[in-house]
Design a protein around this motif. Structure first.
Motif, PDB file in Angstrom:
ATOM      1  N   UNK A  30       0.805  -1.228   0.000  1.00 32.24           N
ATOM      2  CA  UNK A  30       0.000   0.000   0.000  1.00 32.24           C
ATOM      3  C   UNK A  30       0.834   1.271   0.000  1.00 32.24           C
ATOM      4  N   UNK A  31       2.150   1.146  -0.058  1.00 39.97           N
ATOM      5  CA  UNK A  31       3.006   2.320  -0.064  1.00 39.97           C
ATOM      6  C   UNK A  31       3.219   2.932   1.310  1.00 39.97           C
ATOM      7  N   UNK A  32       2.840   2.229   2.361  1.00 40.13           N
ATOM      8  CA  UNK A  32       2.929   2.781   3.713  1.00 40.13           C
ATOM      9  C   UNK A  32       4.195   2.358   4.451  1.00 40.13           C
ATOM     10  N   UNK A  33       5.060   1.599   3.817  1.00 41.41           N
ATOM     11  CA  UNK A  33       6.274   1.047   4.445  1.00 41.41           C
ATOM     12  C   UNK A  33       5.938  -0.019   5.485  1.00 41.41           C
ATOM     13  N   UNK A  34       4.675  -0.447   5.528  1.00 37.41           N
ATOM     14  CA  UNK A  34       4.249  -1.532   6.399  1.00 37.41           C
ATOM     15  C   UNK A  34       3.666  -2.628   5.522  1.00 37.41           C
ATOM     16  N   UNK A  35       3.814  -3.848   5.977  1.00 36.80           N
ATOM     17  CA  UNK A  35       3.143  -4.940   5.275  1.00 36.80           C
ATOM     18  C   UNK A  35       1.654  -4.878   5.623  1.00 36.80           C
ATOM     19  N   UNK A  36       0.858  -5.618   4.885  1.00 37.08           N
ATOM     20  CA  UNK A  36      -0.573  -5.678   5.195  1.00 37.08           C
ATOM     21  C   UNK A  36      -0.786  -6.189   6.626  1.00 37.08           C
ATOM     22  N   UNK A  37      -0.003  -7.175   7.036  1.00 34.80           N
ATOM     23  CA  UNK A  37      -0.091  -7.712   8.388  1.00 34.80           C
ATOM     24  C   UNK A  37       0.240  -6.646   9.428  1.00 34.80           C
ATOM     25  N   UNK A  38       1.333  -5.938   9.242  1.00 33.85           N
ATOM     26  CA  UNK A  38       1.730  -4.898  10.190  1.00 33.85           C
ATOM     27  C   UNK A  38       0.696  -3.778  10.257  1.00 33.85           C
ATOM     28  N   UNK A  39       0.150  -3.397   9.117  1.00 31.33           N
ATOM     29  CA  UNK A  39      -0.865  -2.337   9.094  1.00 31.33           C
ATOM     30  C   UNK A  39      -2.131  -2.782   9.820  1.00 31.33           C
ATOM     31  N   UNK A  40      -2.535  -4.030   9.630  1.00 32.44           N
ATOM     32  CA  UNK A  40      -3.731  -4.539  10.297  1.00 32.44           C
ATOM     33  C   UNK A  40      -3.515  -4.597  11.807  1.00 32.44           C
ATOM     34  N   UNK A  41      -2.360  -5.091  12.229  1.00 34.38           N
ATOM     35  CA  UNK A  41      -2.067  -5.157  13.660  1.00 34.38           C
ATOM     36  C   UNK A  41      -2.045  -3.754  14.275  1.00 34.38           C
TER      37      UNK A  41
END
Length: 155
Positions: A30-41
Motif C-alpha cells: 500500500x506504499x505505507x512502508x508496512x506490510x498488510x499484516x503490520x498495518x492490520x495489527x
C-alpha cells in the motif's frame, strides 16, 4: 473482546508477488512502508489492548509472522499444525477462547485487508461486540456490499 488476526494464507491469489512460503499479508503493497499484516495489527492496536489480539497462522509461517510482529507474545499465537482454511482456523481459536472463558466474545480480522477509514472500522467492531453482549446467542457479520459477482469469496 478478543480479536483473532487471521494471518495464514496459501500465497496463491497474488502470484507472482505472493508465494506459498510468503503470502500477500507479508508484503508491503500500500506504499505505507508496512506490510498488510503490520498495518492490520497497528489498526487493531488503536482500538484494542495488545493482550486481546491473537494471531492465527500456520505453524510453517510462525517465524515469518513473528519477524514482522516481534512484540507479540508466544501465548498470543494460535498456530494451525496443518492448513485447513479459514473456518478451521476460527474453530481452533474458538475452542481456545472457550476453554479460557466460555463467555468470550471475539472478532476475526483478516491480515490482508486494506481499511481506509480506520476509525469507522474500529467503531463498527466495538458496536458489534456490544450487540453480541446484549444478544449473546447471535453473531454479527461486518462486511462491504459486493460490486460484482465473485464466486471465490462466496458471492
Amino acid at each position: 473482546m478478543k480479536i483473532l488476526l487471521l494471518a495464514g494464507g496459501s500465497g496463491t491469489r497474488l502470484w507472482p508477488l505472493s508465494r506459498k512460503k510468503f503470502p500477500k499479508q507479508l508484503l508491503e503493497l500500500t506504499g505505507s512502508k508496512k506490510t498488510l499484516l503490520q498495518a492490520t495489527y497497528a489498526r487493531l492496536r488503536r482500538g484494542f489492548s495488545t493482550r486481546d489480539i491473537f494471531i492465527s497462522a500456520g505453524e510453517r509461517q510462525k517465524n515469518l509472522v513473528h519477524a514482522q510482529l516481534p512484540g507479540v507474545k508466544a501465548s498470543q499465537y494460535i498456530l494451525e499444525p496443518e492448513a485447513k482454511n479459514t473456518a478451521a482456523a476460527i474453530a481452533l481459536a474458538a475452542t481456545r477462547f472457550f476453554a479460557d472463558d466460555p463467555k468470550t466474545i471475539f472478532a476475526t480480522a483478516n491480515a490482508d485487508h486494506f481499511v481506509a477509514r480506520e476509525n469507522i472500522y474500529l467503531k463498527a467492531l466495538k458496536a458489534a461486540a456490544a450487540a453480541v453482549q446484549r444478544y449473546p446467542d447471535h453473531l454479527v457479520l461486518l462486511g462491504i456490499a459486493p460490486t460484482y459477482a465473485e464466486t471465490g469469496y462466496g458471492y
